[in-house]
Design a protein around this motif. Structure first.
Motif, PDB file in Angstrom:
ATOM      1  N   ASP A 163     -10.677   3.733   8.442  1.00 29.53           N
ATOM      2  CA  ASP A 163     -10.319   3.369   7.068  1.00 29.53           C
ATOM      3  C   ASP A 163      -8.871   2.842   6.986  1.00 29.53           C
ATOM      4  O   ASP A 163      -7.914   3.600   7.118  1.00 29.53           O
ATOM      5  CB  ASP A 163     -10.499   4.598   6.169  1.00 29.53           C
ATOM      6  N   GLN A 164      -8.725   1.547   6.747  1.00 30.49           N
ATOM      7  CA  GLN A 164      -7.396   0.926   6.647  1.00 30.49           C
ATOM      8  C   GLN A 164      -7.110   0.440   5.235  1.00 30.49           C
ATOM      9  O   GLN A 164      -6.212  -0.365   5.018  1.00 30.49           O
ATOM     10  CB  GLN A 164      -7.310  -0.289   7.575  1.00 30.49           C
ATOM     11  N   GLU A 165      -7.927   0.915   4.266  1.00 31.24           N
ATOM     12  CA  GLU A 165      -7.844   0.324   2.925  1.00 31.24           C
ATOM     13  C   GLU A 165      -6.461   0.503   2.274  1.00 31.24           C
ATOM     14  O   GLU A 165      -5.852  -0.462   1.823  1.00 31.24           O
ATOM     15  CB  GLU A 165      -8.925   0.957   2.049  1.00 31.24           C
ATOM     16  N   VAL A 166      -5.966   1.756   2.248  1.00 28.23           N
ATOM     17  CA  VAL A 166      -4.683   2.021   1.569  1.00 28.23           C
ATOM     18  C   VAL A 166      -3.743   2.798   2.487  1.00 28.23           C
ATOM     19  O   VAL A 166      -4.080   3.890   2.967  1.00 28.23           O
ATOM     20  CB  VAL A 166      -4.900   2.857   0.277  1.00 28.23           C
ATOM     21  N   MET A 167      -2.577   2.227   2.756  1.00 26.14           N
ATOM     22  CA  MET A 167      -1.556   2.919   3.552  1.00 26.14           C
ATOM     23  C   MET A 167      -0.507   3.467   2.597  1.00 26.14           C
ATOM     24  O   MET A 167       0.037   2.708   1.766  1.00 26.14           O
ATOM     25  CB  MET A 167      -0.871   1.942   4.521  1.00 26.14           C
ATOM     26  N   GLY A 168      -0.203   4.761   2.703  1.00 19.49           N
ATOM     27  CA  GLY A 168       0.793   5.377   1.819  1.00 19.49           C
ATOM     28  C   GLY A 168       2.036   5.774   2.596  1.00 19.49           C
ATOM     29  O   GLY A 168       1.938   6.384   3.667  1.00 19.49           O
ATOM     30  N   ILE A 169       3.207   5.388   2.089  1.00 27.66           N
ATOM     31  CA  ILE A 169       4.467   5.797   2.721  1.00 27.66           C
ATOM     32  C   ILE A 169       5.231   6.665   1.735  1.00 27.66           C
ATOM     33  O   ILE A 169       5.457   6.264   0.593  1.00 27.66           O
ATOM     34  CB  ILE A 169       5.325   4.566   3.106  1.00 27.66           C
ATOM     35  N   LYS A 184       3.296  -4.149   6.531  1.00 30.13           N
ATOM     36  CA  LYS A 184       2.877  -5.479   6.052  1.00 30.13           C
ATOM     37  C   LYS A 184       2.539  -6.411   7.222  1.00 30.13           C
ATOM     38  O   LYS A 184       1.722  -7.320   7.078  1.00 30.13           O
ATOM     39  CB  LYS A 184       3.986  -6.095   5.183  1.00 30.13           C
ATOM     40  N   GLN A 185       3.184  -6.201   8.375  1.00 29.70           N
ATOM     41  CA  GLN A 185       2.887  -7.031   9.547  1.00 29.70           C
ATOM     42  C   GLN A 185       1.695  -6.505  10.335  1.00 29.70           C
ATOM     43  O   GLN A 185       0.847  -7.264  10.789  1.00 29.70           O
ATOM     44  CB  GLN A 185       4.112  -7.089  10.492  1.00 29.70           C
ATOM     45  N   LEU A 186       1.643  -5.176  10.514  1.00 32.74           N
ATOM     46  CA  LEU A 186       0.635  -4.608  11.423  1.00 32.74           C
ATOM     47  C   LEU A 186      -0.687  -4.277  10.730  1.00 32.74           C
ATOM     48  O   LEU A 186      -1.717  -4.154  11.379  1.00 32.74           O
ATOM     49  CB  LEU A 186       1.203  -3.354  12.116  1.00 32.74           C
ATOM     50  N   PHE A 187      -0.648  -4.112   9.397  1.00 28.71           N
ATOM     51  CA  PHE A 187      -1.876  -3.848   8.634  1.00 28.71           C
ATOM     52  C   PHE A 187      -1.928  -4.845   7.465  1.00 28.71           C
ATOM     53  O   PHE A 187      -1.884  -4.450   6.291  1.00 28.71           O
ATOM     54  CB  PHE A 187      -1.883  -2.411   8.092  1.00 28.71           C
ATOM     55  N   PRO A 188      -2.025  -6.152   7.769  1.00 28.18           N
ATOM     56  CA  PRO A 188      -1.894  -7.154   6.701  1.00 28.18           C
ATOM     57  C   PRO A 188      -2.986  -7.072   5.636  1.00 28.18           C
ATOM     58  O   PRO A 188      -2.786  -7.538   4.509  1.00 28.18           O
ATOM     59  CB  PRO A 188      -1.962  -8.494   7.462  1.00 28.18           C
ATOM     60  N   ASP A 189      -4.132  -6.487   5.973  1.00 24.66           N
ATOM     61  CA  ASP A 189      -5.223  -6.447   4.990  1.00 24.66           C
ATOM     62  C   ASP A 189      -5.231  -5.156   4.164  1.00 24.66           C
ATOM     63  O   ASP A 189      -6.098  -4.976   3.311  1.00 24.66           O
ATOM     64  CB  ASP A 189      -6.579  -6.609   5.705  1.00 24.66           C
ATOM     65  N   SER A 190      -4.295  -4.253   4.454  1.00 26.58           N
ATOM     66  CA  SER A 190      -4.281  -2.970   3.725  1.00 26.58           C
ATOM     67  C   SER A 190      -3.448  -3.103   2.458  1.00 26.58           C
ATOM     68  O   SER A 190      -2.538  -3.919   2.386  1.00 26.58           O
ATOM     69  CB  SER A 190      -3.645  -1.881   4.603  1.00 26.58           C
TER      70      SER A 190
END
Ligand SMILES: NC(=O)C1=CN([C@@H]2O[C@H](COP(=O)(O)OP(=O)(O)OC[C@H]3O[C@@H](n4cnc5c(N)ncnc54)[C@H](OP(=O)(O)O)[C@@H]3O)[C@@H](O)[C@H]2O)C=CC1
Ligand SMILES: O=C(CO)[C@H](O)[C@H](O)COP(=O)(O)O
Ligand SMILES: [Zn+2]
Length: 341
Positions: A163-169, A184-190
């Protein structure tokens, strides 16, 4: 070679000490140009570490983020003046499984071994990498922190579910900002969501899809995977919030450093099958990947330029102390010394 090393001898007190060093054919001698301050350094500078730790580690030159120029390469491979990034981790052994930054035998500069606050630095040649000319010197000063972000996200890629939909920092400071630019570079579609304590800092994260001040989170908000970049006392609240806003079986990358142990709600973590992965420091392969990303991505370089918060020339021991005091009160971004001693 006789070298001048600028060591922290006690809280808020630097002294210059002369050290005799042997340069072998496998070393390269460099002169630091721009040095950047990490939280780990300010914890030593202010004496925030436990007394036993300070007794063991001081006197010690601070700083493990910096860019330097080559002064002397005994093998003549690197021309004098070549700009290089310095890798602060110095492994003395190789392990087929444990990475160089997790080997207990490795020496890490400015954590028990002299850091980069020196007139010259003598490094093993595999501890430097040329900096591509596209990268501005002030940003080059904190490539080490970029490499830590790269390491964190690489470990996330190796650990997480599909699941790569939403990355939270979680964390609206330096590490959070660097990691966000890398997501933004490594998970461009998230979708990238950043959680912080200060709206004024979150405003810098204009490239994120969404930002939230942590005391106003929608109850139903969920992230797929999470990265904690807070540290200190704030990390307990951050970890607790992550546990309650991450989807079942998500992975939580822990990067913030806390002096005291923090409480974790293990009941919920167990019930939801969460994975926690600790991440500390970085190794040569992370530096190489960081340099590749920075070289290839003008937008990442531009975003990181916004992280240069304080820049001053440092020419004397007095300037060093003044600079560190200024870094402590600097509200946004990295504090970078133009090293001219
Ligand atoms: N693992 C590693 O190898 C590395 C770890 N670090 C560590 O990472 C941590 C962060 O470093 P850095 O980014 O430079 O520090 P900063 O102080 O720049 O950033 C931390 C930010 O997180 C905010 N914060 C605190 N609590 C929360 C919370 N519960 N939720 C969301 N945000 C919160 C802080 O706000 P406020 O100031 O109000 O508390 C602050 O703005 C430090 O502990 C540092 O030592 C740094 C480099 C490498
Ligand atoms: O900043 C870091 C890496 O960039 C690490 O958090 C730092 O090296 C931890 O060191 P110490 O144990 O001395 O606080
Ligand atoms: Zn650091």
């Amino acid at each position: 070679m006789l070298n001048q090393v600028y060591r922290l001898v006690a809280a808020r007190q630097f002294e210059v000490q002369t050290v005799a060093e042997t340069v072998t054919a496998n070393d390269v001698v460099v002169r630091p140009r721009y040095l950047s301050v990490c939280h780990a350094d300010t914890r030593y500078f202010t004496g925030q570490r436990a007394q036993a730790v300070l007794r063991k580690k001081l006197p010690m030159a601070l700083i493990h983020e910096g860019v330097a120029e080559v002064v002397f390469d005994p093998q003549g491979q690197l021309k004098p003046g070549t700009l290089v990034t310095m890798i602060p981790n110095t492994p003395v052994a190789h392990d087929p499984i444990i990475k160089e930054n997790y080997l207990p035998t490795s020496k890490f500069r400015s954590s028990g071994y002299d850091g980069f606050m020196q007139e010259f630095i003598c490094l093993h040649r595999d501890r430097i990498l040329p900096v591509p000319r596209e990268i501005n010197v002030e940003v080059a000063a904190f490539i080490e922190m970029v490499s830590v972000g790269v390491h964190g996200l690489t470990q996330l890629q190796r650990t997480m579910d599909a699941d790569q939909e939403v990355m939270g920092i979680w964390g609206d400071g330096n590490l959070g900002y660097i990691t966000a630019t890398l997501v933004k570079q490594l998970f461009p579609d998230s979708r990238l969501i950043v959680f912080g304590r200060h709206q004024s800092k979150l405003n810098y994260f204009s490239f994120a899809d969404q930002t939230y001040v942590v005391d106003h989170l929608p109850e139903k908000l969920k992230v797929s995977q999470a990265i904690e970049c807070t540290g200190g006392r704030g990390s307990e609240q951050a970890i607790d919030q992550i546990i309650h806003h991450i989807k079942p079986m998500g992975t939580i990358i822990l990067m913030g450093v806390s002096e005291e142990p923090v409480d974790i709600d293990t009941r919920t973590a167990l019930a939801e099958g969460l994975t926690f992965r600790g991440v500390s420091r970085s190794g040569r392969e992370d530096f190489e990947r960081a340099l590749q990303i920075l070289k290839a991505s003008p937008v990442t370089r531009e975003r990181l330029q916004n992280l240069v918060g304080l820049k001053r020339q440092v020419r004397s021991v007095k300037d060093m102390r003044t600079f560190f005091e200024a870094a402590l009160t600097n509200y946004w971004g990295k504090a970078v010394m133009e090293w001219d001693v």
